[in-house]
Design an enzyme around this catalytic site. Structure first.
Site, mmCIF file in Angstrom:
data_model
loop_
_atom_site.group_PDB
_atom_site.id
_atom_site.type_symbol
_atom_site.label_atom_id
_atom_site.label_comp_id
_atom_site.label_asym_id
_atom_site.label_seq_id
_atom_site.Cartn_x
_atom_site.Cartn_y
_atom_site.Cartn_z
ATOM 1 N N LYS A 12 20.966 116.270 22.408
ATOM 2 C CA LYS A 12 20.460 115.096 21.867
ATOM 3 C C LYS A 12 18.941 115.458 21.339
ATOM 4 O O LYS A 12 18.471 115.121 20.157
ATOM 5 C CB LYS A 12 20.196 113.929 22.671
ATOM 6 C CG LYS A 12 21.721 113.502 23.413
ATOM 7 C CD LYS A 12 21.689 112.341 24.175
ATOM 8 C CE LYS A 12 20.997 112.269 25.432
ATOM 9 N NZ LYS A 12 21.438 113.205 26.453
ATOM 10 N N ARG A 87 21.246 103.927 28.006
ATOM 11 C CA ARG A 87 22.122 104.747 28.931
ATOM 12 C C ARG A 87 22.883 103.977 29.815
ATOM 13 O O ARG A 87 23.693 104.434 30.673
ATOM 14 C CB ARG A 87 21.032 105.542 29.772
ATOM 15 C CG ARG A 87 20.708 107.100 29.408
ATOM 16 C CD ARG A 87 19.663 107.490 30.350
ATOM 17 N NE ARG A 87 19.731 109.052 30.454
ATOM 18 C CZ ARG A 87 18.980 109.805 30.012
ATOM 19 N NH1 ARG A 87 18.188 109.322 28.952
ATOM 20 N NH2 ARG A 87 18.850 110.935 30.108
ATOM 21 N N ARG A 121 16.718 125.742 30.509
ATOM 22 C CA ARG A 121 15.980 125.088 29.610
ATOM 23 C C ARG A 121 14.404 125.250 29.905
ATOM 24 O O ARG A 121 13.892 125.200 31.226
ATOM 25 C CB ARG A 121 16.411 123.716 29.395
ATOM 26 C CG ARG A 121 15.571 122.922 28.418
ATOM 27 C CD ARG A 121 16.214 121.446 28.096
ATOM 28 N NE ARG A 121 16.149 120.461 29.006
ATOM 29 C CZ ARG A 121 16.672 119.395 28.932
ATOM 30 N NH1 ARG A 121 17.325 118.975 27.620
ATOM 31 N NH2 ARG A 121 16.610 118.323 29.782
ATOM 32 N N ARG A 154 11.137 121.508 33.712
ATOM 33 C CA ARG A 154 11.361 120.291 34.101
ATOM 34 C C ARG A 154 11.633 119.957 35.408
ATOM 35 O O ARG A 154 12.644 120.935 35.761
ATOM 36 C CB ARG A 154 12.048 119.072 33.037
ATOM 37 C CG ARG A 154 11.293 118.906 31.871
ATOM 38 C CD ARG A 154 12.330 118.128 30.830
ATOM 39 N NE ARG A 154 13.398 117.033 31.454
ATOM 40 C CZ ARG A 154 14.203 116.504 30.786
ATOM 41 N NH1 ARG A 154 14.206 116.689 29.551
ATOM 42 N NH2 ARG A 154 14.879 115.312 31.582
ATOM 43 N N ARG A 165 22.369 114.328 37.959
ATOM 44 C CA ARG A 165 22.351 113.811 36.466
ATOM 45 C C ARG A 165 23.512 113.375 35.738
ATOM 46 O O ARG A 165 23.626 112.647 35.253
ATOM 47 C CB ARG A 165 21.307 114.387 35.643
ATOM 48 C CG ARG A 165 19.524 114.122 36.015
ATOM 49 C CD ARG A 165 18.687 115.476 35.385
ATOM 50 N NE ARG A 165 18.557 115.018 34.130
ATOM 51 C CZ ARG A 165 18.335 116.201 33.300
ATOM 52 N NH1 ARG A 165 17.704 117.090 33.679
ATOM 53 N NH2 ARG A 165 17.784 116.109 31.941
HETATM 54 P P1 AMP Z 1 15.935 112.575 29.410
HETATM 55 O O1 AMP Z 1 14.691 113.233 29.005
HETATM 56 O O2 AMP Z 1 16.675 111.981 28.338
HETATM 57 O O3 AMP Z 1 16.958 113.693 30.008
HETATM 58 O O4 AMP Z 1 15.746 111.658 30.521
HETATM 59 C C1 AMP Z 1 15.050 112.071 31.629
HETATM 60 C C2 AMP Z 1 15.158 110.837 32.682
HETATM 61 O O5 AMP Z 1 14.219 110.006 32.270
HETATM 62 C C3 AMP Z 1 16.386 110.642 33.081
HETATM 63 O O6 AMP Z 1 17.202 111.053 34.267
HETATM 64 C C4 AMP Z 1 15.773 109.093 33.825
HETATM 65 O O7 AMP Z 1 15.281 109.379 35.060
HETATM 66 C C5 AMP Z 1 14.733 108.588 32.944
HETATM 67 N N1 AMP Z 1 15.214 108.073 31.483
HETATM 68 C C6 AMP Z 1 15.332 108.481 30.226
HETATM 69 N N2 AMP Z 1 15.971 107.411 29.400
HETATM 70 C C7 AMP Z 1 16.414 106.466 30.230
HETATM 71 C C8 AMP Z 1 17.025 105.316 30.250
HETATM 72 N N3 AMP Z 1 17.377 104.894 28.974
HETATM 73 N N4 AMP Z 1 17.290 104.410 31.157
HETATM 74 C C9 AMP Z 1 17.140 104.768 32.493
HETATM 75 N N5 AMP Z 1 16.149 105.821 32.546
HETATM 76 C C10 AMP Z 1 16.159 106.650 31.717
#
Ligand code: AMP
Length: 207
Positions: A12, A87, A121, A154, A165
């Protein structure tokens, strides 16, 4: 307004960034926003980090408010690519109340591939560029090719958190595929192949 759907590691961020450049959209990544808030030690950032480190979702009310403020701060008519938001169905309902989602683009990748992508990553803490140790390595090992910062892994890209996740994705976010399908907004692209090959498919879907 485009929503990017797909599990963690489906591309994404990478595809969203390329789409943004190609069509002049702003990419809004909730994950990038939360990580920056955590690095800056803001109350929201510190609270969010507790959930992120476990691979859990940050509570809906926090994230919905954060995005409402962010969207309100954009100029009228700004095209947005939402990366990692919504999400949950509750977040999708909240988004639908303030913007008109034209397309939900679903990047479909199988779990075994996602684990390899996520655990290898590496990310830039400064400009949020992402690399992969095998598929997309930085020209200079350990350094961001865009801004020169030191790359890092990360916390939530370590294997035990990655598996959680993926489960959280299946339980909470996968229902959004149906949600947007029923609204006639869904397009699915197979997220396999090189970054450029996938981008060709993504562009076809958007045009
Ligand atoms: P990402 O960078 O999109 O993989 O997001 C990393 C983490 O941020 C996720 O595993 C959640 O803990 C939190 N997070 C990101 N976007 C959301 C969302 N829309 N709703 C809830 N938690 C989020």
């Amino acid at each position: 307004m485009i929503v990017l759907l797909g599990p963690p590691g489906s591309g994404k961020g990478t595809q969203g960034e390329k789409l943004g450049q190609e069509f002049g959209f702003v990419r809004l990544s909730t994950g990038d926003m939360l990580r920056e808030a955590a690095r800056n030690g803001t109350p929201l950032g510190l609270k969010a980090k507790e959930y992120m480190d476990k691979g859990a979702l940050v509570p809906n009310d926090l994230i919905i408010n954060l995005m409402k403020e962010k969207i309100a701060s954009l100029g009228k008519g700004t095209g947005v690519i939402f990366d990692g938001y919504p999400r949950t169905v509750e977040q999708a309902d909240a988004l639908g109340e303030i913007v008109n989602v034209d397309l939900a683009l679903n990047l479909d990748v199988k779990d075994s591939e996602l684990v390899v992508r996520l655990t290898k990553r590496r990310s830039c803490p400064k400009c949020n560029a992402v690399y992969h140790l095998e598929y997309n390595p930085p020209a200079k090992p350990g350094k961001c090719g865009k801004c020169g910062s030191d790359l890092y892994q990360r916390d939530d890209d370590k294997e035990e958190t990655v598996l959680n996740r993926l489960k959280v994705y299946r339980d909470n976010t996968m229902p959004l595929i149906d949600y947007y399908e029923k609204k006639g907004k869904l397009l699915t692209v197979e997220g396999v192949g090189s970054i450029d090959e996938i981008f060709e498919q993504v562009k076809k879907a958007v045009l």
